[in-house]
Design a protein around this motif. Structure first.
Motif, mmCIF file in Angstrom:
data_model
loop_
_atom_site.group_PDB
_atom_site.id
_atom_site.type_symbol
_atom_site.label_atom_id
_atom_site.label_comp_id
_atom_site.label_asym_id
_atom_site.label_seq_id
_atom_site.Cartn_x
_atom_site.Cartn_y
_atom_site.Cartn_z
ATOM 1 N N LYS A 132 0.836 -1.199 0.000
ATOM 2 C CA LYS A 132 0.000 0.000 0.000
ATOM 3 C C LYS A 132 0.867 1.244 0.000
ATOM 4 O O LYS A 132 2.081 1.177 0.146
ATOM 5 N N THR A 133 0.213 2.377 -0.146
ATOM 6 C CA THR A 133 0.877 3.664 -0.115
ATOM 7 C C THR A 133 0.432 4.399 1.141
ATOM 8 O O THR A 133 -0.764 4.528 1.398
ATOM 9 N N ARG A 150 16.559 15.368 5.262
ATOM 10 C CA ARG A 150 17.549 14.294 5.307
ATOM 11 C C ARG A 150 17.260 13.321 6.457
ATOM 12 O O ARG A 150 17.334 12.100 6.291
ATOM 13 N N LYS A 151 16.901 13.849 7.630
ATOM 14 C CA LYS A 151 16.562 12.995 8.771
ATOM 15 C C LYS A 151 15.380 12.084 8.454
ATOM 16 O O LYS A 151 15.404 10.886 8.746
ATOM 17 N N VAL A 152 14.355 12.671 7.850
ATOM 18 C CA VAL A 152 13.156 11.891 7.528
ATOM 19 C C VAL A 152 13.473 10.842 6.467
ATOM 20 O O VAL A 152 13.011 9.697 6.558
ATOM 21 N N LYS A 153 14.285 11.204 5.461
ATOM 22 C CA LYS A 153 14.667 10.232 4.423
ATOM 23 C C LYS A 153 15.384 9.039 5.022
ATOM 24 O O LYS A 153 15.094 7.894 4.688
ATOM 25 N N LEU A 156 13.257 1.414 6.962
ATOM 26 C CA LEU A 156 12.121 0.565 7.309
ATOM 27 C C LEU A 156 12.105 -0.698 6.455
ATOM 28 O O LEU A 156 12.464 -0.679 5.281
ATOM 29 N N LYS A 157 11.663 -1.781 7.057
ATOM 30 C CA LYS A 157 11.574 -3.056 6.354
ATOM 31 C C LYS A 157 10.327 -3.051 5.464
ATOM 32 O O LYS A 157 9.245 -2.683 5.910
ATOM 33 N N GLY A 158 10.474 -3.439 4.205
ATOM 34 C CA GLY A 158 9.350 -3.535 3.287
ATOM 35 C C GLY A 158 9.136 -2.322 2.405
ATOM 36 O O GLY A 158 8.230 -2.308 1.583
ATOM 37 N N VAL A 159 9.955 -1.296 2.541
ATOM 38 C CA VAL A 159 9.804 -0.082 1.738
ATOM 39 C C VAL A 159 10.342 -0.328 0.332
ATOM 40 O O VAL A 159 11.475 -0.764 0.159
ATOM 41 N N GLU A 160 9.495 -0.076 -0.672
ATOM 42 C CA GLU A 160 9.934 -0.200 -2.059
ATOM 43 C C GLU A 160 10.346 1.150 -2.630
ATOM 44 O O GLU A 160 11.315 1.247 -3.358
ATOM 45 N N SER A 161 9.572 2.191 -2.319
ATOM 46 C CA SER A 161 9.929 3.529 -2.767
ATOM 47 C C SER A 161 9.356 4.548 -1.792
ATOM 48 O O SER A 161 8.408 4.263 -1.061
ATOM 49 N N PHE A 162 9.959 5.717 -1.780
ATOM 50 C CA PHE A 162 9.465 6.796 -0.921
ATOM 51 C C PHE A 162 9.760 8.128 -1.575
ATOM 52 O O PHE A 162 10.652 8.247 -2.418
ATOM 53 N N ASP A 163 8.975 9.123 -1.176
ATOM 54 C CA ASP A 163 9.141 10.480 -1.690
ATOM 55 C C ASP A 163 8.948 11.445 -0.536
ATOM 56 O O ASP A 163 7.940 11.359 0.182
ATOM 57 N N VAL A 164 9.900 12.332 -0.341
ATOM 58 C CA VAL A 164 9.814 13.347 0.711
ATOM 59 C C VAL A 164 9.666 14.691 0.018
ATOM 60 O O VAL A 164 10.561 15.125 -0.701
ATOM 61 N N THR A 222 5.719 3.776 -0.312
ATOM 62 C CA THR A 222 5.036 2.685 -0.993
ATOM 63 C C THR A 222 5.784 1.392 -0.699
ATOM 64 O O THR A 222 7.007 1.349 -0.773
ATOM 65 N N GLY A 223 5.014 0.348 -0.364
ATOM 66 C CA GLY A 223 5.618 -0.949 -0.113
ATOM 67 C C GLY A 223 4.791 -1.754 0.859
ATOM 68 O O GLY A 223 3.626 -1.466 1.123
ATOM 69 N N TYR A 224 5.421 -2.777 1.405
ATOM 70 C CA TYR A 224 4.767 -3.663 2.360
ATOM 71 C C TYR A 224 5.033 -3.135 3.772
ATOM 72 O O TYR A 224 5.766 -3.736 4.552
ATOM 73 N N VAL A 225 4.438 -1.988 4.083
ATOM 74 C CA VAL A 225 4.664 -1.326 5.369
ATOM 75 C C VAL A 225 3.326 -1.045 6.041
ATOM 76 O O VAL A 225 2.289 -0.972 5.397
ATOM 77 N N ASP A 226 3.385 -0.875 7.344
ATOM 78 C CA ASP A 226 2.217 -0.517 8.131
ATOM 79 C C ASP A 226 2.277 0.987 8.386
ATOM 80 O O ASP A 226 3.348 1.550 8.632
#
Length: 147
Positions: free
Chosen positions: A25-26, A40-43, A49-57, A67-71
């Motif tokens: 999910k996203t 930078r800290k947030v990135k 995190l385990k299961g993260v496929e992509s992220f955008d800050v 986006t990925g297999y995250v809660d």
């Protein structure tokens, strides 16, 4: 020996609890970021995190999209671990809401083109405004035929 080995595998498979896998999910999180150091800290917190496929800050919109297999709770916990205030993304594009300027939907702190997602934004079908709007609607069979 082979038969006993197979029996042991079947019994152990029945006894072990199955590992729950989070569906893909996203997750959108609102984070107050003032500078590149905050970004930078947030990135770094999100990419570990385990299961993260992509992220955008996005600093301009104050939003982190993962986006990925995250809660969603894990993402919030990781971002809050950086010392930043974070909560779930409460906004939707204003063109998806029937009445974007109803009480509670319009937020001055929202990014440009977004309003809060509130149930009141749908409008009351029994209100006089809605009755007048339906009076000349094309889908209304009792509409004025002169129009």
């Amino acid at each position: 020996m082979g038969f006993l080995h197979n029996v042991r595998e079947v019994v152990s498979a029945c006894v072990k609890p199955k590992e729950k896998r989070v569906p893909k999910k996203t997750v959108n999180v609102r984070v107050k970021m003032d500078c590149e150091g905050c970004v930078r800290k947030v990135k770094h917190a999100v990419e570990d995190l385990k299961g993260v496929e992509s992220f955008d800050v996005n600093q301009k919109m104050q939003r982190v999209t993962v986006t990925g297999y995250v809660d969603s709770e894990e993402v919030l916990k990781a971002v809050r671990g950086t010392g930043k205030n974070a909560d779930n993304w409460p906004f939707v594009p204003y063109n998806l809401v029937a009445f974007p300027y109803v009480k509670g939907a319009y937020d001055i702190k929202a990014p440009s083109g977004f309003v809060r997602n509130t149930p009141d934004a749908a409008g009351d079908p029994k209100s006089p405004e809605m009755k007048l709007m339906r009076l000349f609607d094309d889908e209304n069979p009792d509409a004025c035929s002169i129009m």
